[in-house]
Motif scaffolding. Sequence first.
Motif, PDB file in Angstrom:
ATOM      1  N   UNK A  22       0.859  -1.185   0.000  1.00 40.18           N
ATOM      2  CA  UNK A  22       0.000   0.000   0.000  1.00 40.18           C
ATOM      3  C   UNK A  22       0.894   1.234   0.000  1.00 40.18           C
ATOM      4  N   UNK A  23       0.639   2.129  -0.933  1.00 38.84           N
ATOM      5  CA  UNK A  23       1.425   3.355  -1.049  1.00 38.84           C
ATOM      6  C   UNK A  23       0.506   4.544  -0.803  1.00 38.84           C
ATOM      7  N   UNK A  24       0.880   5.344   0.163  1.00 35.08           N
ATOM      8  CA  UNK A  24       0.141   6.573   0.460  1.00 35.08           C
ATOM      9  C   UNK A  24       1.104   7.748   0.345  1.00 35.08           C
ATOM     10  N   UNK A  25       0.596   8.871  -0.105  1.00 32.96           N
ATOM     11  CA  UNK A  25       1.460  10.035  -0.224  1.00 32.96           C
ATOM     12  C   UNK A  25       0.665  11.299  -0.464  1.00 32.96           C
ATOM     13  N   UNK A  26       1.405  12.353  -0.759  1.00 37.49           N
ATOM     14  CA  UNK A  26       0.802  13.652  -1.027  1.00 37.49           C
ATOM     15  C   UNK A  26       1.592  14.347  -2.108  1.00 37.49           C
ATOM     16  N   UNK A  27       0.884  15.100  -2.945  1.00 39.21           N
ATOM     17  CA  UNK A  27       1.519  15.977  -3.925  1.00 39.21           C
ATOM     18  C   UNK A  27       1.358  17.406  -3.419  1.00 39.21           C
ATOM     19  N   UNK A  28       2.484  18.097  -3.311  1.00 47.49           N
ATOM     20  CA  UNK A  28       2.458  19.461  -2.787  1.00 47.49           C
ATOM     21  C   UNK A  28       3.259  20.370  -3.713  1.00 47.49           C
ATOM     22  N   UNK A  29       2.904  21.668  -3.674  1.00 49.57           N
ATOM     23  CA  UNK A  29       3.576  22.649  -4.512  1.00 49.57           C
ATOM     24  C   UNK A  29       4.856  23.099  -3.813  1.00 49.57           C
ATOM     25  N   UNK A  30       5.959  23.067  -4.532  1.00 49.68           N
ATOM     26  CA  UNK A  30       7.243  23.362  -3.923  1.00 49.68           C
ATOM     27  C   UNK A  30       7.317  24.781  -3.362  1.00 49.68           C
ATOM     28  N   UNK A  31       6.725  25.744  -4.066  1.00 51.09           N
ATOM     29  CA  UNK A  31       6.948  27.129  -3.679  1.00 51.09           C
ATOM     30  C   UNK A  31       6.263  27.519  -2.376  1.00 51.09           C
ATOM     31  N   UNK A  32       5.144  26.878  -2.011  1.00 50.18           N
ATOM     32  CA  UNK A  32       4.463  27.244  -0.773  1.00 50.18           C
ATOM     33  C   UNK A  32       4.007  26.044   0.049  1.00 50.18           C
ATOM     34  N   UNK A  33       4.377  24.832  -0.381  1.00 48.08           N
ATOM     35  CA  UNK A  33       4.057  23.596   0.340  1.00 48.08           C
ATOM     36  C   UNK A  33       2.553  23.377   0.457  1.00 48.08           C
ATOM     37  N   UNK A  34       1.775  23.913  -0.474  1.00 48.49           N
ATOM     38  CA  UNK A  34       0.339  23.711  -0.452  1.00 48.49           C
ATOM     39  C   UNK A  34      -0.035  22.459  -1.246  1.00 48.49           C
ATOM     40  N   UNK A  35      -1.105  21.751  -0.814  1.00 47.02           N
ATOM     41  CA  UNK A  35      -1.506  20.536  -1.533  1.00 47.02           C
ATOM     42  C   UNK A  35      -1.971  20.831  -2.949  1.00 47.02           C
ATOM     43  N   UNK A  57      -6.619  13.878  -4.059  1.00 42.82           N
ATOM     44  CA  UNK A  57      -7.828  14.498  -3.522  1.00 42.82           C
ATOM     45  C   UNK A  57      -7.569  15.988  -3.274  1.00 42.82           C
ATOM     46  N   UNK A  58      -8.544  16.685  -2.704  1.00 42.96           N
ATOM     47  CA  UNK A  58      -8.393  18.117  -2.469  1.00 42.96           C
ATOM     48  C   UNK A  58      -7.249  18.429  -1.517  1.00 42.96           C
ATOM     49  N   UNK A  59      -6.914  17.496  -0.629  1.00 42.50           N
ATOM     50  CA  UNK A  59      -5.790  17.717   0.280  1.00 42.50           C
ATOM     51  C   UNK A  59      -4.475  17.218  -0.300  1.00 42.50           C
ATOM     52  N   UNK A  60      -4.461  16.909  -1.605  1.00 37.85           N
ATOM     53  CA  UNK A  60      -3.252  16.472  -2.272  1.00 37.85           C
ATOM     54  C   UNK A  60      -2.884  15.023  -2.034  1.00 37.85           C
ATOM     55  N   UNK A  61      -3.717  14.263  -1.285  1.00 34.58           N
ATOM     56  CA  UNK A  61      -3.371  12.895  -0.922  1.00 34.58           C
ATOM     57  C   UNK A  61      -3.702  11.920  -2.049  1.00 34.58           C
ATOM     58  N   UNK A  62      -2.910  10.829  -2.115  1.00 35.98           N
ATOM     59  CA  UNK A  62      -3.196   9.758  -3.060  1.00 35.98           C
ATOM     60  C   UNK A  62      -2.927   8.417  -2.385  1.00 35.98           C
ATOM     61  N   UNK A  63      -3.498   7.355  -2.965  1.00 33.20           N
ATOM     62  CA  UNK A  63      -3.352   5.999  -2.417  1.00 33.20           C
ATOM     63  C   UNK A  63      -3.313   5.008  -3.576  1.00 33.20           C
ATOM     64  N   UNK A  64      -2.379   4.049  -3.498  1.00 29.79           N
ATOM     65  CA  UNK A  64      -2.273   2.995  -4.511  1.00 29.79           C
ATOM     66  C   UNK A  64      -1.901   1.678  -3.838  1.00 29.79           C
ATOM     67  N   UNK A  65      -2.307   0.568  -4.466  1.00 32.71           N
ATOM     68  CA  UNK A  65      -1.848  -0.749  -4.057  1.00 32.71           C
ATOM     69  C   UNK A  65      -0.913  -1.297  -5.123  1.00 32.71           C
ATOM     70  N   UNK A  66       0.267  -1.753  -4.710  1.00 33.09           N
ATOM     71  CA  UNK A  66       1.282  -2.261  -5.627  1.00 33.09           C
ATOM     72  C   UNK A  66       1.688  -3.668  -5.198  1.00 33.09           C
ATOM     73  N   UNK A  67       2.054  -4.581  -6.132  1.00 34.74           N
ATOM     74  CA  UNK A  67       2.116  -4.389  -7.579  1.00 34.74           C
ATOM     75  C   UNK A  67       0.936  -4.976  -8.296  1.00 34.74           C
ATOM     76  N   UNK A  68      -0.130  -5.434  -7.591  1.00 34.76           N
ATOM     77  CA  UNK A  68      -1.236  -6.120  -8.252  1.00 34.76           C
ATOM     78  C   UNK A  68      -2.063  -5.125  -9.042  1.00 34.76           C
ATOM     79  N   UNK A  69      -2.141  -5.293 -10.349  1.00 38.12           N
ATOM     80  CA  UNK A  69      -2.907  -4.344 -11.165  1.00 38.12           C
ATOM     81  C   UNK A  69      -4.392  -4.638 -11.120  1.00 38.12           C
ATOM     82  N   UNK A  70      -5.167  -3.627 -11.361  1.00 35.45           N
ATOM     83  CA  UNK A  70      -6.607  -3.819 -11.508  1.00 35.45           C
ATOM     84  C   UNK A  70      -6.895  -4.259 -12.935  1.00 35.45           C
ATOM     85  N   UNK A  71      -7.995  -4.965 -13.102  1.00 38.38           N
ATOM     86  CA  UNK A  71      -8.361  -5.434 -14.442  1.00 38.38           C
ATOM     87  C   UNK A  71      -9.497  -4.627 -15.039  1.00 38.38           C
ATOM     88  N   UNK A  72     -10.050  -3.733 -14.254  1.00 37.45           N
ATOM     89  CA  UNK A  72     -11.148  -2.911 -14.759  1.00 37.45           C
ATOM     90  C   UNK A  72     -10.795  -1.450 -14.573  1.00 37.45           C
TER      91      UNK A  72
END
Length: 761
Positions: A22-35, A57-72
Amino acid sequence: MRMWAFFLLASSLLIPSAWSLEVRGQVRLRLDDQPVPSALVRYLNEASGAVYETQTAEDGAYYLELPEPATAVAAPPPLPARTWLGSAYPNPFNPAVVLPLDLAAPARVRLEIFTSLGQPLRLLVDRELPAGTHLLRWDARDGQGRGAAAGVYLFLLSAGEYTARGKLTLADGAAGLPVENSAAPRQPSLYTIQVRGPAIHSLDLANVAPPDPGADMVLLVDADQSSQRLPSGQWTSMAGIPGGWFRMGSPFYQDEAPERQVYLDPYYLELHEVTLAQYRACVEAGACPEPAQGEACTWNSDRGDNHPVNCVSWYDAERYCRWAGMRLPTEAEWEKAARGALGQVYPWGDEPPGGAGNCQRAVMMQAGLGLGCGYDGPGPVGTRTADANPYGIRDLAGNVWEWTADWYGRDYYQHGPARNPLNTEMGLHRSLRGNSWFYVDPNTDLRAANRYRFRPLRWSPYIGIRCARSALPGPAEPPLEPPSPLELQALGLANWQERHALVMAAEGDTLLRPARPDTPMVFIPAGPCTLGVDRGSGDERPVHVAELSAFYLDRTEVTVAQYRACAEAGGCTPPHHGARTYRLEYEGRFTNWDQPGREDHPVNAVNWAQADQYCRWAGKRLPTEAEWEKAAGGDGRRYPWGDEEPSCERAVMDDGGDGCGQDSTWPVGSKPEGASSHGVMDLAGNVWEWVADWYDRDYYRRAPLRDPFNTDPGSESLKILRGGSLADQNAHLHAVSNRLAYDPQQGYDYTVGFRCARSAP
């Protein structure tokens, strides 16, 4: 419950796995650390070529499961905005190399591999590919299936009109293929991580191991900068503003309140104001009318093509942006671009420019340099050395006011939506942002939250254009309305003042002569008076109560007709008039002495001695500072009428233009709703008023508590003005408690007049 989705974009042979990460993380803007919301996060398994992706999502968060791919696939991913080839990623544990290709439209793709000496090695791809994201994988073999040695190789890619060439590196070559050992413990694969999204610069990270369980991976991205091609073939640079929440408004003015969090979808805003060269191309294409001309207008002037176009109406601005494939920004978009997500005070930060002006920060009026930093109009775009904001956008303070898409609503912030606000409720005025090269009160008027209103069918040397465009697909803009008969008639005139006069007369936006007051003077009874205010400037403190004797005060400011009687009798000298001493010739029309039809306007451009001389000739005197303040309030109220901020409903001020859009004073007593509790008129706005006292910053700390009157000129020898004027937007300048120190010999300031007082028997 938050619903997550992940997609398999590239098929490949996978070894079955009984476990996943399970991979969880956030994408944030470098210049002001905002999501950063709505960003596409893509994990590419470098061993298998499988791709897993999701959106933040709106708070910049994401979630993935690796390495099993989805089929749909729950929903197709958005198509790339442009054709672009990402960086190649060699894997030290596998000879395979992957080239990520974003195709904005279907195209025939050809990818050929060469040796470092340029000899053809393998034609990897040569076929039509649909729009979308493609992972072009080389298995380190040549055209006959033989393994390639470790080393550097060249590639050449073509996709329609797009071409790219570069180098590839094989770490081990085909001989380095690993042998699967089922008895050995499996280690997590390495991944290439890609982040794509509207208004952000693409991010690619190679050879990344997934984080430990429970640990978040923060991915920092940069705001995008791109170029927009205009129909003329010119280019304009644009800054990407990622979507998200930001702090909008302020408690400073009532029309900026409440300060609140606002969400905006991602968008782009031009780095510079629209230039003369860019607007001229629109005129030559027949899509834009010519701007107005005249003093301080850049059209048909000797100013260079890199100056901003000005003297344009809202309709001119709207037509230009639409011709350019863009649109006007909303007020909220403009403010976020100027303040950043954290809501800084000025485009450059929180440091004020200073009351005397600062030409490193903005093209503005600066003491010693004059209007527009000495340009006497707008200056070249993007030339300030310390004005850039976090997104790299220039001239968001000063140079020219900039039209926005919104209709102006004084209370719009109180009921406007929190997401993508745009005021579409039609009124008399459109909203402007950013201030200009003309007279300003720098520390307050150049704030990024400051709002201004102006009638849309007006042309002014202080107003120009900056365009925006959405970063997400949306509904088509409604068709442009053709010019109205009134606009066409106005466009037949070249000069901006002549256009104004025609339209103002047609719209009924003209001055009305108020009835003359029954009693020329108002009796102010003896009694206590509250002077000063603790929330004001230092020279207004402390608030204290003084006893004042009874007196009379002129109900209105002294008029041109009244002063002329004194001059004709030899008791007064004529006030300053005409264009002499002014940097701009048209400023001369603000002086009332020589303008026809202004006999009922306040006399202006008088020095202290002229005001004192008139009052003595009339058998009166100038009021003391305490008398003036008691007549205006004296009971703790902020303004003569109460605590509601000044507007053109109550005061002649800079609201929709100097003098409420009239570019002149008004006949005295024109704003009955702005009368004080004693019935005295125009104690806020129209003209500043001389009082009898000498100025002392600390006078309120030591003033006597009965009939205070400062007769000591002190070291500065400055007198005092009260009440604000037709040219002041800052609400506090019109406050009952505001004190302005001024040179008593200054006689050419058209914002200065006076009224007289008389002691009661």
